[in-house]
Design a protein around this motif. Structure first.
Motif, short mmCIF file in Angstrom:
data_model
loop_
_atom_site.label_atom_id
_atom_site.label_comp_id
_atom_site.label_asym_id
_atom_site.label_seq_id
_atom_site.Cartn_x
_atom_site.Cartn_y
_atom_site.Cartn_z
N MET A 260 28.93 -91.31 -81.38
CA MET A 260 28.65 -91.49 -80.21
C MET A 260 29.65 -91.30 -79.39
O MET A 260 30.18 -91.61 -79.33
CB MET A 260 27.98 -93.64 -80.01
CG MET A 260 27.22 -93.79 -79.22
SD MET A 260 26.42 -95.38 -79.44
CE MET A 260 25.02 -94.45 -80.16
N LEU A 261 29.34 -91.03 -77.98
CA LEU A 261 29.73 -91.04 -77.12
C LEU A 261 30.81 -92.32 -76.46
O LEU A 261 29.65 -92.85 -76.17
CB LEU A 261 29.27 -90.30 -76.05
CG LEU A 261 29.10 -88.50 -76.32
CD1 LEU A 261 28.48 -87.81 -75.06
CD2 LEU A 261 30.38 -87.27 -76.55
N ASN A 262 31.58 -91.92 -76.20
CA ASN A 262 32.37 -93.68 -75.57
C ASN A 262 32.64 -93.38 -74.05
O ASN A 262 33.68 -92.98 -73.66
CB ASN A 262 34.32 -93.66 -76.19
CG ASN A 262 34.39 -94.68 -76.28
OD1 ASN A 262 34.35 -95.57 -76.11
ND2 ASN A 262 36.14 -94.69 -76.14
N LYS A 263 30.89 -93.30 -73.42
CA LYS A 263 31.31 -93.04 -72.09
C LYS A 263 30.12 -94.55 -71.35
O LYS A 263 29.04 -94.63 -72.35
CB LYS A 263 30.56 -91.15 -71.87
CG LYS A 263 31.01 -90.38 -72.58
CD LYS A 263 33.11 -90.04 -71.37
CE LYS A 263 32.89 -88.73 -71.98
NZ LYS A 263 34.05 -88.46 -71.15
N SER A 264 30.80 -94.38 -70.98
CA SER A 264 29.34 -95.84 -69.68
C SER A 264 28.33 -95.14 -68.30
O SER A 264 28.68 -95.78 -67.22
CB SER A 264 30.81 -96.69 -69.20
OG SER A 264 30.78 -97.34 -70.15
N TYR A 265 27.58 -94.22 -68.89
CA TYR A 265 27.23 -93.70 -68.46
C TYR A 265 25.10 -94.88 -67.21
O TYR A 265 25.41 -95.60 -68.01
CB TYR A 265 25.71 -92.72 -68.98
CG TYR A 265 27.10 -91.24 -69.84
CD1 TYR A 265 28.07 -90.15 -69.00
CD2 TYR A 265 27.07 -90.71 -70.62
CE1 TYR A 265 28.55 -89.61 -69.18
CE2 TYR A 265 27.75 -90.13 -71.39
CZ TYR A 265 27.80 -89.34 -70.86
OH TYR A 265 29.47 -88.30 -71.11
N ASP A 266 25.36 -94.54 -66.26
CA ASP A 266 23.95 -94.92 -65.93
C ASP A 266 23.20 -94.07 -65.33
O ASP A 266 22.24 -94.43 -64.42
CB ASP A 266 25.07 -95.68 -64.53
CG ASP A 266 25.18 -94.43 -63.33
OD1 ASP A 266 25.42 -93.36 -63.93
OD2 ASP A 266 25.58 -95.33 -62.30
N GLY A 267 23.16 -92.88 -66.43
CA GLY A 267 21.84 -92.53 -65.95
C GLY A 267 21.55 -90.88 -66.86
O GLY A 267 22.75 -90.34 -66.96
N LEU B 47 19.66 -86.96 -79.26
CA LEU B 47 20.66 -87.32 -78.22
C LEU B 47 20.70 -88.67 -78.45
O LEU B 47 21.60 -89.63 -77.59
CB LEU B 47 19.69 -86.83 -76.79
CG LEU B 47 19.90 -85.75 -75.82
CD1 LEU B 47 19.38 -86.05 -74.90
CD2 LEU B 47 21.11 -85.55 -75.32
N ALA B 48 19.53 -89.19 -78.98
CA ALA B 48 19.43 -90.43 -79.61
C ALA B 48 20.03 -91.55 -79.91
O ALA B 48 20.64 -92.53 -80.75
CB ALA B 48 17.85 -91.12 -79.61
N GLU B 49 21.44 -90.44 -80.83
CA GLU B 49 22.34 -91.08 -81.27
C GLU B 49 24.02 -90.67 -81.53
O GLU B 49 24.29 -91.18 -81.53
CB GLU B 49 22.31 -89.78 -83.46
CG GLU B 49 21.49 -89.89 -83.65
CD GLU B 49 21.06 -88.39 -84.25
OE1 GLU B 49 22.31 -87.98 -85.00
OE2 GLU B 49 20.61 -88.52 -85.42
N ILE B 50 23.64 -89.39 -79.57
CA ILE B 50 24.93 -90.06 -79.15
C ILE B 50 24.86 -90.03 -77.65
O ILE B 50 26.02 -90.84 -77.42
CB ILE B 50 25.40 -88.63 -78.97
CG1 ILE B 50 24.81 -87.82 -78.15
CG2 ILE B 50 25.30 -87.34 -80.45
CD1 ILE B 50 25.02 -86.58 -77.99
N LEU B 51 23.77 -91.21 -77.35
CA LEU B 51 24.15 -92.14 -76.31
C LEU B 51 23.65 -92.97 -76.66
O LEU B 51 22.48 -93.49 -77.78
CB LEU B 51 23.29 -91.56 -75.23
CG LEU B 51 23.52 -89.73 -74.77
CD1 LEU B 51 22.44 -89.43 -74.01
CD2 LEU B 51 24.94 -89.91 -74.25
#
Length: 213
Positions: A1-8, A209-213
């Protein structure tokens, strides 16, 4: 999973969520059959492969290079108008597990679409496949008449996004994300090739996508 804090999450459409080459060829050839003054062979899927991701008038220049700009652009407007209705009724080929994955992602993130398509094309996708409830907003070349990076910026500002991620399948998509100052996820299963230094993650299927986000 990406270690990012996306807001969209902002999605490309062609080559990322669906493939419409076959019905587009069908629709365009219906219109071309009414224009005896346009001399070219019927449009086939191979003709569209090099056009994916381009603004519509750039596609017109590729497909009808012998025509004057005003003529080919007017023809493209006619093709696109007919195409929108054709696709709204018939739809395209959705990539596997698209609806299920969008549903999962929509529970965590607001979802958006930015495409280089004509106005009405995204709406054809949403209508044909009952996808409207998944997406908060959309933008396209047919409304802005600007590059995809600028369309991205417009949507980002309009929705007050601070750190969205763009999902697409071409080098042009990657460039549009970079120019807009956002991360890019490469949909490798789509139409284009993207260099490794242009994306933060690569997916081989939409469901990933559902696995990495």
């Amino acid at each position: 999973m990406l270690n990012k804090s996306y807001d969209g999450i902002i999605f490309d459409l062609d080559g990322t969520m669906w493939d419409t080459r076959k019905p587009i060829c069908e629709a365009w050839n219906i219109i071309l059959s009414r224009h005896e003054e346009i001399h070219r062979a019927p449009i086939v899927e191979a003709d569209l492969n090099d056009c994916m991701g381009l603004p519509m008038y750039d596609i017109a220049a590729k497909l009808f290079p012998q025509e004057q700009e005003l003529v080919r652009n007017a023809l493209m407007d006619e093709l696109c108008t007919f195409e929108n209705g054709y696709l709204a009724e018939r739809g395209g080929i959705l990539y596997p597990q698209l609806a299920e994955t969008l549903y999962t992602l929509s529970k965590k993130y607001p979802l958006y679409i930015v495409s280089n398509c004509q106005d009405g094309y995204i709406e054809s996708f949403l209508t044909a496949h009952l996808m409207s409830d998944f997406f908060k907003d959309t933008e396209c070349w047919g409304r802005t008449f600007l590059s995809k990076s600028e369309s991205n910026k417009i949507l980002i500002e309009r929705n007050n996004l601070k750190n969205p991620v763009y999902v697409g399948d071409t080098a042009g998509d990657a460039k549009s994300a970079k120019d807009a100052g956002i991360d890019f996820i490469y949909a490798e299963y789509g139409f284009g090739d993207v260099s490794k230094d242009s994306y933060v993650a690569k997916i081989e299927s939409f469901a990933e996508l559902a696995e990495i986000l």
